[in-house]
Design a protein around this motif. Sequence first.
Motif, PDB file in Angstrom:
ATOM      1  N   TYR A   1       0.829  -1.208   0.000  1.00  0.00           N
ATOM      2  CA  TYR A   1       0.000   0.000   0.000  1.00  0.00           C
ATOM      3  C   TYR A   1       0.867   1.263   0.000  1.00  0.00           C
ATOM      4  O   TYR A   1       0.546   2.244  -0.686  1.00  0.00           O
TER       5      TYR A   1
ATOM      6  N   VAL B   1      -3.957   4.347   0.856  1.00  0.00           N
ATOM      7  CA  VAL B   1      -4.999   3.372   1.155  1.00  0.00           C
ATOM      8  C   VAL B   1      -5.333   3.463   2.643  1.00  0.00           C
ATOM      9  O   VAL B   1      -4.461   3.269   3.495  1.00  0.00           O
TER      10      VAL B   1
ATOM     11  N   TYR C   1     -11.269  -0.241  -2.103  1.00  0.00           N
ATOM     12  CA  TYR C   1     -10.446   0.518  -1.155  1.00  0.00           C
ATOM     13  C   TYR C   1     -11.004   1.912  -0.941  1.00  0.00           C
ATOM     14  O   TYR C   1     -11.454   2.563  -1.893  1.00  0.00           O
TER      15      TYR C   1
END
Length: 336
Positions: free
Chosen positions: A139, A149, A247
């Motif tokens: 991420y 994220v 997400y």
Amino acid sequence: MQGRTLGAISAAAVMTLALASCSGASADGGEQPATTFRVAFNQDANHPQAQALAQLSDELEERTDGAYSLELYTDETLGDQAATIEQVQSGTIDFAIVAGSLLENFETDMSVVNLPYLYDSPDHQMSVLNDREIVGELYDSLLDDSIQVLTAYHGGVRNVYSSVGPVETPADLAGQKIRVIGSDTNVRMMELMGGVGTPMAQGEVYTAIQSGVLDGAENNELIYSTLSHDEIAGYYSRTQHLMMPDYLIASPAVWEGLDDETRAIFQELLDASVDTELELFATAVDEAVAAAEEAGAQFSDADVDAFREAVQPLHEERVTTDVTQAIYDAIEAARG
């Protein structure tokens, strides 16, 4: 442009919008202008992710004494998901919910968490994708692209639906143009499954199937029913090929702009919202199937083993670096 305010989607939206010009207490007790974060979403306000964020917004507002809340813009009001990613990067909007596969366009290693037949269950999926020890490095690789994220949400179990007929084996998809989310991984997946993967924005799919540009699509039961795809592609086959995460992303500048205590509160509420969304999603799937069947859709089981075997080469093609191998192994190790 009028959006929908989380927590009260009606006249109360005006009250939430008004918060932006009022003063509220920050988490550390100081006075500051109240902030309403704009969140882009491509589904409607009844979607489990929207409902989970509604609850989060109410709790965030309460925990920060009115200093922070969320405002959700539903139904692609601010553009399709690809467009809202760009708006998050530029700071035009604060947050967006986007499909995991779209983030592969910024970091190819993201494909490792979007592979078909990777997760045993929604609980397995969420446990690994919200474990920073497993996915934190992955991420963080998006930060250079101004993408942070914040959390992963369950995006349903995706299955194939078609206007042609039931899909039992890969041979049944031969020549069929099936809409997929725009990523090389998804296009390749559909090729291995036997069809022709055709990337397209969600809002264009109904007309494309209706006009014959597409033969069908692949998505979860909620989308199938809510967007009335059951009207023009009446055969829903449980291939169970993909459990792709969605997400909640933000610009790093927005997230880092919060004080430490507020950020901790926000993260605590995000973590809790994952479980809330899972419960809501399960209920919504049952309701969507019932509604689609009432509309005339035919649900059938597919030969899952045949499809799983067909897409196995994709795992080998995408797990090619130390980072992706470590994540893949951790996901495998976490199986029930």
